[in-house]
Design a protein around this motif. Structure first.
Motif, PDB file in Angstrom:
ATOM      1  N   ASP A   7       0.613 -10.722 -38.459  1.00  6.06           N
ATOM      2  CA  ASP A   7      -0.213 -10.744 -37.250  1.00  6.06           C
ATOM      3  C   ASP A   7       0.055 -12.004 -36.446  1.00  6.06           C
ATOM      4  N   ARG A  53      11.848  -9.862 -27.246  1.00  2.27           N
ATOM      5  CA  ARG A  53      11.010  -8.948 -28.028  1.00  2.27           C
ATOM      6  C   ARG A  53      11.593  -8.853 -29.428  1.00  2.27           C
ATOM      7  N   ILE A  75       6.813   0.838 -27.804  1.00  2.00           N
ATOM      8  CA  ILE A  75       6.035  -0.214 -27.152  1.00  2.00           C
ATOM      9  C   ILE A  75       4.582  -0.128 -27.614  1.00  2.00           C
ATOM     10  N   GLY A  76       4.096  -1.192 -28.213  1.00  2.00           N
ATOM     11  CA  GLY A  76       2.703  -1.253 -28.636  1.00  2.00           C
ATOM     12  C   GLY A  76       2.463  -0.879 -30.083  1.00  2.00           C
ATOM     13  N   LYS A  77       3.481  -0.384 -30.785  1.00  2.00           N
ATOM     14  CA  LYS A  77       3.266   0.103 -32.146  1.00  2.00           C
ATOM     15  C   LYS A  77       2.704  -0.990 -33.062  1.00  2.00           C
ATOM     16  N   ARG A  78       3.362  -2.167 -33.018  1.00  4.76           N
ATOM     17  CA  ARG A  78       2.934  -3.212 -33.948  1.00  4.76           C
ATOM     18  C   ARG A  78       1.471  -3.600 -33.720  1.00  4.76           C
ATOM     19  N   SER A  79       1.055  -3.506 -32.454  1.00  3.41           N
ATOM     20  CA  SER A  79      -0.311  -3.940 -32.140  1.00  3.41           C
ATOM     21  C   SER A  79      -1.371  -2.971 -32.655  1.00  3.41           C
ATOM     22  N   TYR A  92      -1.894  -2.075 -35.582  1.00  2.13           N
ATOM     23  CA  TYR A  92      -2.536  -2.513 -36.829  1.00  2.13           C
ATOM     24  C   TYR A  92      -2.695  -4.023 -36.876  1.00  2.13           C
ATOM     25  N   ARG A  93      -3.002  -4.587 -35.711  1.00  2.00           N
ATOM     26  CA  ARG A  93      -3.482  -5.974 -35.697  1.00  2.00           C
ATOM     27  C   ARG A  93      -4.891  -5.971 -36.272  1.00  2.00           C
ATOM     28  N   SER A  94      -5.331  -7.149 -36.794  1.00  2.00           N
ATOM     29  CA  SER A  94      -6.659  -7.191 -37.414  1.00  2.00           C
ATOM     30  C   SER A  94      -7.729  -6.682 -36.451  1.00  2.00           C
ATOM     31  N   TRP A 106       3.438 -11.882 -34.681  1.00  2.00           N
ATOM     32  CA  TRP A 106       3.399 -10.931 -33.567  1.00  2.00           C
ATOM     33  C   TRP A 106       2.570 -11.497 -32.408  1.00  2.00           C
ATOM     34  N   GLU A 121       2.231  -3.415 -24.725  1.00  2.00           N
ATOM     35  CA  GLU A 121       2.673  -4.047 -25.969  1.00  2.00           C
ATOM     36  C   GLU A 121       1.470  -4.468 -26.822  1.00  2.00           C
ATOM     37  N   ASP A 122       0.302  -4.607 -26.204  1.00  2.00           N
ATOM     38  CA  ASP A 122      -0.892  -4.981 -26.978  1.00  2.00           C
ATOM     39  C   ASP A 122      -1.581  -3.763 -27.611  1.00  2.00           C
TER      40      ASP A 122
END
Lengths: 91, 1000
Positions: A36, A27, B892-896, B898-900, A39, B708-709
């Motif tokens: 994006d 991770r 867990i999941g934070k980055r996802s 602000y995915r497009s 990730w 994570e998504d």
């Protein structure tokens, strides 16, 4: 039905285990710095090899420990099992 | 004794008569007979009709390969079973069997018309024909096909019999109790290995056990007598378990095998005693020896399927084992030496026999022996036709050309009442290939031979391609020694006399003067596919063996092509002009022979189908008329009807009571995880979207967990019990998965964290008391406790005691009311509950179930993970932005988030819906649209929760709608089957927006 050699408990029936997909997907330490695409590479992309593959397994109905396994997906031969954090055995 | 019972043998006890019934007629057989041998002893060959052309068919073999003689047994009883092979059922007193695939009877079958129109029903007939008109499919074609197809009738009632499973471990498992299996078992058991020998027949010995012939001797004894002595010794060995009537069903990887033991199938109905019928053995063996033997091949020629046409070795078995002669005027049709054994046996008993041999000549001892006995042999000949409708009457033979590709000379007619056919032998490699083993093609006798795969599995005997007696004994001995690392055995110096030679002339499809299109040369007898069908499939462009198989259905019947696969392959190879070995084979899949459903499920039926989890308060719920619903494996009270109240009325009453005075809910099923360790707070910070570091000891906080998504995974309230100690609650259904996911992160991503997780779901029982009078009730239960808002604020926890029993009280609310959850050790759950009920009486405390709980929380707009979310909802979609920490660096999941894709504004978002007619309750799952006139109608969302709220006196609903966030006040439509319901988008909180009630 495999016979899996749990590194903590010894040989047990496959029905006690669950597979957690590809091993050694680390991770990212700083997810917020990633684009994006980068990730998505971590989040979605997994190899699905015909042949020798490194997998995560969990002794779900046993000691609940996660460990890694080297398995040949073409004939289900398990070449090695090793604990989390240990280096994969070199082929 | 009937006239066909010509021989006395020790395997059939002719002093014990057994009566049975076949197709409504009574017959007699003897103890030791199979249904097939008993029928043959009565001269009955015709036992069924074929699947497609309804041609009369007779018993062909004597084992599991039987394609024709499949019956319905004990019809019109609960014990009825279809598709039972007559060759495998042991005869018992009162057995009732009947033919399948025929109407009105096996002798006169209307479906037989198909035989005459067979020109018009070639391979792929159904695919090609029942295509149009489309409207015919449902009303005409499908019912017609269903009526005419199908094998047998399934029972209509639950199976009354018992089945069992058994797990076993052993050093060596030997599959097959023929001569090689017996040699292997003896070596293994005598070398101190825990050995299991399984055999599908009721006695050991395979085909050698009835081999009493001058031509085959072992250590100067008849081979059958030698084997009898070996078996007698074998039965004395301590560490050997012999299981007869046990057939191997599956051979999985790592020597895990399934075998089905028949325990009472051979007993008369009145002797079954309600005991166990079949037992499925689940065997893990260190080493496996496969000794499953070989199956005789038929030959493919015109009209090769008439009753009376049988496999040559089966004819011999019926004669020498069961004492039954299948005919008195026999003809043997062969391409190899083994059928001469049958000829010699028949002739020695004074029964007439002639031989048609495809070969030009053979000089082996057994052939000479047959000639000496005066058996007439037609060399270099083939059968071009057979005659006789319900039983074979005569055959027509011709000479073969030099290369065997054509017939020459004159036709010659021979009368016969039984035709014994032998096309050589096929090793039973099913088990080997099921386990992952590969095959090599052996040219000289056109067989597939196993290649060894690993050090823990070998094949011995004729399943390994060793067909001759000395090969079987010597090679088995040698291989087993090597396999089990044994230096010497008693079989090392065995002297063997064998008179046969492995010499055959292989012609897959025998030539004929009749044109191919007019020949019916069957390959798969059970599915009625012919050589012509295979060739048609090739002409139509099917190349792969797997495709040809499916298109023609060759090898797809209940016998799994045991007799047909090799010929299909051979004809494909010949027609396509390729080498047989290059085609590969079709895949052999378990089970080897059909398994009963009963044996598969074992005891896991009825109430043992799945685990049932009950809370410690369950008994009280039952006594108080609760209706239960399944939540995962839990039984949760759904609602508590009074008198004849229905769901709706009960829920209206319960909901109103909870808001007006007091309600009580059994919340014990919520998942509970005890979290301890110096890094517990940091751990929670990483798994929940909100911040946890600053939560004071004794405080509670609601948390949302993502994948994570970025999608909502679970939610619940976590309480800080101490500096390094938390109690997390999860949803009832998600408990196990949440624990597993948390363990995963802890062990694999963050092993540096000092955190320990323990599931304590079953350790505590929880009574949740809510409503404006809940505080009064709690005060009565805990008179020493100060329940004022200052002393015991919302979202906090305190310890307390009832008598000497420790309680944890959390002031948290899922209903929006003032609410307390009291946790005690599970064993005190029921007393706690009864205490609350007792004390609450004066406030009319009302027990409520999950349905009311769902309604109450919906009034407040609280989500239920899994009902209002479906794995595609982010917290932002749920309009729960407030719970997502902006400050935390990671979780867990934070980055996802602000995915497009997740920042799109037109995602489906959670909203409230109010129906224009306040009495109209929407259906959960109903589609939502904005415009019904524009076709195709665009679906923009769906209803996730919907109730009639007695507290608001109107219908309310939660829904997910595209761009719903911006739609407040907008009119939408929920189209139903017979009307369109007009709705308005609203806020998702319907009641007490100011959150005043929790301080009531």
């Amino acid at each position: 039905m495999f016979l899996i050699n749990c590194p903590y408990c010894g040989e047990r029936d496959q029905s006690e285990f669950s597979c957690g997909g590809e091993a050694h997907m680390v991770r990212p330490k700083q997810p917020t710095e990633l684009s994006d695409d980068q990730w998505a590479e971590y989040l979605f992309m997994r190899k699905n090899i015909k042949g020798v593959q490194f997998e995560r397994w969990n002794h779900a109905h046993g000691c609940r420990k996660w460990f890694n396994m080297v398995r040949d997906t073409s004939n289900d031969k398990i070449h090695a099992v090793y604990k989390m954090g240990e280096k994969p055995p070199v082929e | 004794m009937t006239k066909f019972r010509v021989n006395k043998t020790k395997h059939v006890d002719q002093t014990k008569t057994v009566s049975f019934n076949f197709d409504g007629k009574s017959y007699h057989g003897f103890d030791g007979d199979t249904l097939a041998s008993a029928l043959l002893s009565n001269g009955v060959h015709l036992v069924g009709r074929s699947f497609k052309y309804h041609r009369p068919r007779g018993i062909m073999s004597c084992g599991s390969e039987e394609p024709n003689a499949i019956c319905q047994i004990n019809e019109n009883t609960d014990l009825t079973e279809p598709n039972v092979r007559a060759t495998e059922i042991e005869l018992y007193e009162g057995l009732k069997a009947s033919s399948q695939n025929c109407w009105p009877s096996v002798n006169f079958d209307i479906g037989g018309i198909n035989n005459f129109i067979s020109q018009f029903i070639p391979a792929g007939f159904y695919y090609k024909t029942f295509m149009w008109p489309k409207s015919f499919w449902k009303k005409i074609y499908e019912p017609l096909i269903r009526w005419s197809a199908g094998l047998g009738k399934s029972p209509t009632k639950p199976d009354p019999e018992l089945y069992d499973h058994k797990h076993v471990h052993c050093d060596v498992l030997i599959i097959g109790g023929g001569i090689s299996g017996i040699i292997a078992s003896k070596i293994a058991a005598k070398n101190n290995l825990r050995t299991i020998l399984i055999e599908d027949k009721n006695i050991l010995g395979g085909s050698t056990i009835f081999q009493k012939n001058e031509n085959y001797k072992i250590n100067n004894k008849y081979s059958s007598e030698w084997l009898d002595d070996e078996i007698a010794e074998l039965q004395k060995l301590d560490n050997l378990t012999i299981k007869t009537r046990t057939s191997l069903a599956a051979y999985h990887s790592y020597n895990y095998l399934l075998a089905k033991e028949n325990i009472s199938d051979h007993l008369p109905l009145d002797k079954k005693n309600g005991g166990i019928r079949q037992r499925l053995w689940k065997i893990r063996a260190d080493k496996v020896l496969v000794a499953t033997g070989a199956i005789e091949r038929p030959l493919v020629f015109n009209n090769n399927d008439r009753p009376g046409i049988m496999l040559a070795n089966s004819v011999k078995k019926y004669l020498d084992f069961y004492g039954v002669s299948c005919g008195f005027n026999n003809v043997i049709f062969t391409n190899n030496d083994s059928a001469y054994e049958t000829a010699v046996s028949l002739k020695e008993k004074g029964i007439s026999v002639e031989i048609i041999d495809i070969r030009k000549k053979s000089n082996s001892k057994i052939v000479k022996n047959a000639e000496k006995l005066g058996v007439k042999i037609y060399w270099n000949s083939t059968i071009v036709n057979t005659f006789g409708h319900r039983k074979i009457k005569s055959i027509e033979i011709m000479n073969l050309s030099e290369d065997g590709s054509n017939v020459v000379g004159d036709k010659n007619r021979i009368n016969c009442d039984c035709l014994a056919v032998s096309g050589g032998w096929t090793p039973m490699v099913h088990m080997h290939t099921q386990s992952g083993g590969k095959l090599d093609f052996r040219e000289n006798d056109q067989t597939f031979i196993p290649t060894e795969i690993d050090e823990n599995h070998i094949n011995v005997g004729s399943c390994n391609g060793d067909f001759e007696l000395e090969e079987i004994i010597n090679n088995t001995n040698k291989k087993v020694k090597n396999f089990l690392k044994v230096s010497e055995t008693e079989f090392d110096n065995t002297s063997v006399l064998n008179s046969k030679e492995l010499d055959k002339r292989n012609i897959w499809l025998l030539p004929n003067y009749i044109s191919e299109g007019k020949c019916k040369s069957f390959i798969d007898f059970q599915n009625d596919s012919t050589a012509k069908d295979i060739k048609l499939a090739l002409r139509e462009g099917f190349k792969s063996i797997e495709h040809v198989k499916r298109y023609t259905t060759t090898g797809m019947a209940t016998d799994q092509g045991k007799l047909s696969n090799m010929h299909a392959l051979g004809i494909i190879a010949d027609t396509a002009g390729v080498k047989m070995g290059t085609l590969g084979t079709t895949t052999f899949r378990p089970p080897f022979t059909p398994l009963t459903f009963g044996s598969i499920v074992g005891r896991s039926v009825g109430k043992f189908f799945d685990i049932i989890r009950k809370t410690s308060i369950h008994e009280w719920h039952s006594q108080n008329n609760a209706k239960f619903e399944n939540v995962g494996q839990w039984k949760r009270p759904w609602y508590y009807p009074i008198n004849d109240e229905g769901l709706h009325d009960a829920v209206q009453r319960e909901s109103k009571a909870a808001r007006d005075s007091a309600g009580i809910l059994d919340a014990s099923t919520l998942g509970k995880i005890d979290i301890q360790g110096t890094d517990a707070s940091e751990f929670l910070n990483r798994v929940y979207t909100n911040a946890w570091s600053k939560l004071g000891i004794g405080k509670c906080r609601y948390g949302l967990m993502l994948n994570e998504d970025g999608m909502v995974y679970d939610d619940g309230v976590t309480t800080r019990l101490g500096e390094n100690h938390y109690l997390m609650t999860t949803t009832t259904g998600g408990a196990a998965n949440v624990l597993s996911k948390l363990e995963d992160y802890l062990q694999t991503e963050w092993p540096e964290l000092d955190v320990y997780l323990t599931s304590v779901t079953d350790h505590y029982s929880t009574a949740s008391v809510c409503g404006p009078n809940s505080k009064k009730i709690l005060t009565k239960i805990f008179p020493d406790k100060d329940f004022s808002d200052e002393a015991f604020p919302h979202m906090s926890y305190q310890n307390a005691k009832i008598d000497e029993i420790n309680c944890r009280i959390m002031r948290i609310s899922f209903t929006g009311e003032l609410s307390y959850e009291i946790n005690v050790e599970s064993k005190y759950g029921k007393s706690l509950w009864e205490k609350c009920i007792e004390v609450g009486k004066e406030f009319k405390i009302t027990p409520y179930g999950t349905e009311t709980m769902h309604l109450l929380r919906a009034e407040k707009g609280f989500i239920i993970v899994g009902q209002d979310t479906d794995g595609t909802m982010t917290p932002i979609d749920l309009q729960m932005d407030w719970i997502v920490s902006k400050k935390k660096y990671d979780f867990i999941g934070k980055r996802s988030l602000y995915r497009s894709d997740t920042i799109r504004e037109d995602r489906k978002q959670l909203v409230g819906l109010l129906t224009d007619d306040p009495n109209e309750v929407l259906e959960e799952g109903a589609q939502i649209v904005s415009d019904v006139n524009k076709k195709p109608i665009e679906m923009i969302g769906h209803v996730t929760s919907s109730y009639f709220s007695p507290n608001l006196n109107k219908s309310i609903a939660l829904a997910v709608v595209k761009s719903g966030k911006k739609m407040n006040g907008q009119k939408l439509i929920v189209p139903m089957e017979n009307k369109n319901i007009n709705v308005t988008v609203s806020d998702s909180v319907f009641l007490d927006k100011e959150n005043k009630r929790i301080y009531a």
